[in-house]
Write a protein that holds these residues in place. Structure first.
Motif, mmCIF file in Angstrom:
data_model
loop_
_atom_site.group_PDB
_atom_site.id
_atom_site.type_symbol
_atom_site.label_atom_id
_atom_site.label_comp_id
_atom_site.label_asym_id
_atom_site.label_seq_id
_atom_site.Cartn_x
_atom_site.Cartn_y
_atom_site.Cartn_z
ATOM 1 N N ASN A 197 -9.669 -36.885 -2.468
ATOM 2 C CA ASN A 197 -10.517 -35.512 -1.862
ATOM 3 C C ASN A 197 -9.404 -34.437 -2.485
ATOM 4 O OD1 ASN A 197 -12.428 -33.849 -0.732
ATOM 5 N ND2 ASN A 197 -11.511 -33.948 1.343
ATOM 6 N N LEU A 198 -9.075 -34.373 -3.525
ATOM 7 C CA LEU A 198 -8.183 -33.356 -4.032
ATOM 8 C C LEU A 198 -8.856 -32.515 -4.805
ATOM 9 C CD1 LEU A 198 -4.951 -35.038 -4.937
ATOM 10 C CD2 LEU A 198 -5.310 -33.776 -2.747
ATOM 11 N N PRO A 199 -8.804 -31.210 -4.963
ATOM 12 C CA PRO A 199 -9.558 -30.430 -5.700
ATOM 13 C C PRO A 199 -9.382 -30.666 -7.207
ATOM 14 C CG PRO A 199 -7.766 -29.110 -4.659
ATOM 15 C CD PRO A 199 -7.934 -30.209 -4.054
ATOM 16 N N GLU A 200 -10.187 -31.167 -8.044
ATOM 17 C CA GLU A 200 -9.998 -31.863 -9.139
ATOM 18 C C GLU A 200 -9.596 -30.703 -10.276
ATOM 19 O OE1 GLU A 200 -12.973 -34.855 -10.759
ATOM 20 O OE2 GLU A 200 -13.882 -34.440 -8.729
ATOM 21 N N ALA A 201 -10.227 -29.662 -10.363
ATOM 22 C CA ALA A 201 -9.886 -28.429 -11.197
ATOM 23 C C ALA A 201 -8.382 -28.166 -10.988
ATOM 24 C CB ALA A 201 -10.784 -27.185 -11.093
ATOM 25 N N SER A 202 -7.882 -27.999 -9.828
ATOM 26 C CA SER A 202 -6.640 -27.534 -9.505
ATOM 27 C C SER A 202 -5.350 -28.447 -10.107
ATOM 28 C CB SER A 202 -6.261 -27.392 -8.158
ATOM 29 O OG SER A 202 -7.528 -26.467 -7.686
ATOM 30 N N TYR A 203 -5.553 -29.867 -9.909
ATOM 31 C CA TYR A 203 -4.456 -30.778 -10.285
ATOM 32 C C TYR A 203 -4.814 -31.776 -11.732
ATOM 33 C CZ TYR A 203 -2.699 -29.872 -5.548
ATOM 34 O OH TYR A 203 -2.588 -29.626 -4.554
ATOM 35 N N ASP A 204 -3.810 -31.991 -12.327
ATOM 36 C CA ASP A 204 -3.643 -33.058 -13.406
ATOM 37 C C ASP A 204 -2.448 -33.590 -13.156
ATOM 38 O OD1 ASP A 204 -4.438 -34.294 -15.774
ATOM 39 O OD2 ASP A 204 -4.657 -32.402 -16.820
ATOM 40 N N GLY A 205 -2.268 -34.862 -14.056
ATOM 41 C CA GLY A 205 -1.016 -35.408 -13.721
ATOM 42 C C GLY A 205 -1.026 -36.709 -14.959
ATOM 43 N N ALA A 206 -0.397 -37.842 -14.456
ATOM 44 C CA ALA A 206 -0.186 -38.901 -15.430
ATOM 45 C C ALA A 206 0.130 -40.171 -14.702
ATOM 46 C CB ALA A 206 0.923 -38.576 -16.421
ATOM 47 N N PHE A 207 -0.074 -41.436 -15.203
ATOM 48 C CA PHE A 207 0.615 -42.603 -14.626
ATOM 49 C C PHE A 207 2.002 -42.808 -14.990
ATOM 50 C CE2 PHE A 207 -4.044 -43.246 -14.653
ATOM 51 C CZ PHE A 207 -4.015 -43.890 -13.213
ATOM 52 N N THR A 208 2.885 -43.376 -14.094
ATOM 53 C CA THR A 208 4.303 -43.529 -14.310
ATOM 54 C C THR A 208 4.402 -45.043 -13.691
ATOM 55 O OG1 THR A 208 4.679 -42.926 -12.094
ATOM 56 C CG2 THR A 208 4.636 -41.093 -13.806
ATOM 57 N N THR A 209 5.535 -45.332 -13.751
ATOM 58 C CA THR A 209 5.915 -46.619 -13.411
ATOM 59 C C THR A 209 6.220 -46.986 -11.872
ATOM 60 O OG1 THR A 209 8.541 -45.871 -13.356
ATOM 61 C CG2 THR A 209 7.735 -47.115 -15.470
ATOM 62 N N GLY A 210 6.245 -45.854 -11.209
ATOM 63 C CA GLY A 210 6.105 -45.821 -9.838
ATOM 64 C C GLY A 210 6.456 -44.446 -9.249
ATOM 65 N N ALA A 211 6.892 -44.676 -7.893
ATOM 66 C CA ALA A 211 7.268 -43.128 -7.329
ATOM 67 C C ALA A 211 8.408 -42.517 -7.531
ATOM 68 C CB ALA A 211 7.404 -43.592 -5.718
ATOM 69 N N THR A 212 9.261 -43.602 -8.093
ATOM 70 C CA THR A 212 10.691 -42.683 -8.667
ATOM 71 C C THR A 212 10.128 -42.079 -9.960
ATOM 72 O OG1 THR A 212 12.100 -44.692 -7.809
ATOM 73 C CG2 THR A 212 12.997 -43.212 -9.443
ATOM 74 N N GLY A 213 9.286 -42.529 -10.584
ATOM 75 C CA GLY A 213 8.987 -41.973 -12.139
ATOM 76 C C GLY A 213 8.354 -40.770 -11.673
ATOM 77 N N ALA A 214 7.221 -40.616 -10.871
ATOM 78 C CA ALA A 214 6.367 -39.668 -10.399
ATOM 79 C C ALA A 214 7.159 -38.697 -9.881
ATOM 80 C CB ALA A 214 5.257 -40.292 -9.379
#
Length: 477
Positions: A126-143
């Protein structure tokens, strides 16, 4: 055997893998939850001539198959480790089989699937889709690393200085404020060049792990005028699953011009359950958010992802698009510009498969069940004369310790013995925990397969381990 010869028998090899996988999962109820031993092969020499895929699989299963832990199963409570849903296993196998590199759109649909999976995740949380973008990483450290890079570039931008191009030496002073940062965030503070000492400790509320908003405001108000400020807040701390007051903290960050990063590696999943969602109120004000897929989403390792309002800043810091990758994108991202890695596994596919197969309801069901199971274990421990809770259980983590027999002077050392007895029994696996100056045991519920009968077996195993540790501890005393 040559690779070409092996390829002619690919179907037979994959069927053997299917059979081995079915056998492994079918035996999980009897398999020791923790790895029994470390073992090496009979020879350390690299084979000169290969034996082919089918024979290599048999060699692996014969040498190591019996020693694999049951960490994918329903009574593994170490760290915050999810299992692997059937759909995610299929997706992970397919990701390896089709071997798509999602760093650049190229000629593959994998990047489009990655975009869709990230959009589905924004809807799940339930995050505002237009406000955020991102990517997949290896885990929380990479993120966390990607998010801190973005925050670092934002700090330079505010001061009119390009850190990615010119380096930190001539840039503005940057400080991080946090009450209970995860170890991975401390690590990436080092990686990013900001340094561990850039993290300023903010007081917590009472004896909790929750950040005191008043202390944060006082720290930001007294900071040097030229200092750029990054605040790292928690949505679910490791030991007590504490949630910072993101409504207050977000407002304070905006008032003092600070970047707000939220570590929600597993705690953000509370947002999927209506009765728990209020704990993350205010996260919409975050500038960046870290989440893990291999925790409560129950997809195979490794899988993390992040969202940020300023993905352009990560692309400035991590961007490096050589001519051979600068292909026509049709509006799709070049993910090479959004994470550390140039080459990137098709991590979105197991996530896409899980969300497509089970939907938001499936995730919600797992979260609810695990929270309920943690509460039931906590209730047993609270009422038992053999154990005590070290902190309240408010989500999916239970931190506790055993009460040692009379005459034992070092309760922390005795609890290490208790944990060793529990894990050696093979019924359940937990890890060390500590809170309030006391050492103990930590159990994290995050597996989709865990049922109440697993909880009953775990409680029985704890009682058996306590009896064994009591005998040994009494003799030692």
């Amino acid at each position: 055997m040559s690779m070409r010869d092996d390829y002619q028998n690919l179907s037979d090899l994959l069927q053997d893998v299917v059979s081995a996988t079915e056998a492994f999962h079918g035996a999980l109820p009897e398999r020791p939850v923790a790895a029994r031993k470390r073992t090496g092969g009979p020879s350390t020499d690299l084979p000169g001539h290969g034996i082919g895929g089918k024979a290599a699989l048999r060699e692996f299963l014969d040498q190591f198959g019996g020693d694999l832990s049951g960490s994918v199963g329903s009574r593994y409570f170490g760290f915050v480790t999810g299992g692997a849903t059937p759909a995610s296993i299929a997706g992970d196998w397919l990701a390896g089989a089709v071997d798509q590199n999602v760093a650049s759109p190229g000629d593959s649909v994998a990047v489009a699937i990655t975009v869709q999976a990230l959009n589905w995740l924004k809807q799940l949380f339930n995050l505002p889709e237009a406000s955020y973008d991102g990517a997949f990483t290896t885990g929380a450290t990479g993120a966390n690393f990607a998010c801190l890079l973005a925050a670092r570039e934002w700090a330079g931008e505010k001061a009119g200085y390009d850190i990615a191009r010119k380096g930190l030496a001539g840039g503005p002073p940057i400080a991080i404020y946090s009450a209970c940062p995860h170890a991975s965030f401390v690590k990436v503070a080092r990686f990013s060049g900001l340094g561990e000492d850039s993290i300023h400790a903010i007081a917590r509320i009472g004896d909790t792990e929750e950040m005191d908003p008043n202390a944060l405001e006082a720290a930001l108000a007294s900071a040097p005028a030229d200092q750029q400020k990054i605040v790292c807040a928690s949505a679910g701390t490791v030991t007590t699953t504490a949630f910072d007051d993101l409504v207050s903290i977000g407002s304070i960050c905006r008032r003092y011009g600070a970047w707000l990063h939220v570590d929600g590696a597993f705690g953000l999943f509370a947002r999927t359950v209506p009765e728990l969602a209020g704990r993350t109120s205010g996260i919409e004000m975050a500038d960046s958010i870290t989440v893990d897929g291999h925790k409560w989403l129950n997809v195979p390792y490794d899988s993390g992802f992040y969202f940020t309002r300023r993905v352009d800043l990560i692309e400035r810091a991590a961007g490096g698009l050589p001519a051979y990758l600068d292909v026509e994108s049709d509006g799709l991202p070049h993910y090479i510009n959004r994470v550390l890695e140039g080459s990137q596994r098709f991590r979105a596919l197991p996530v896409w498969m899980t969300l497509c197969a089970y939907g938001a309801d499936g995730v919600r069901e797992t979260v609810r069940a695990n929270v309920d199971q943690a509460a039931k274990l906590a209730a047993f421990l609270r009422d038992s004369p053999q154990f005590e809770l070290l902190s309240p259980t408010t989500l999916n983590v239970v931190c506790f310790r055993g009460l040692p027999p009379d005459g034992v002077e070092n309760a922390d050392a005795w609890n290490k013995l208790l944990l060793a007895e529990l894990n050696a029994g093979g019924t359940a696996f937990m890890t060390p925990g500590a809170y309030g100056g006391k050492g103990g045991i930590r159990a994290a519920f995050s597996n989709w397969q865990t049922r109440d009968e697993d909880l009953d077996q775990t409680i029985a195993a704890l009682q058996t381990a306590h009896e064994a540790a009591t005998r040994k501890g009494s003799l030692a005393a």
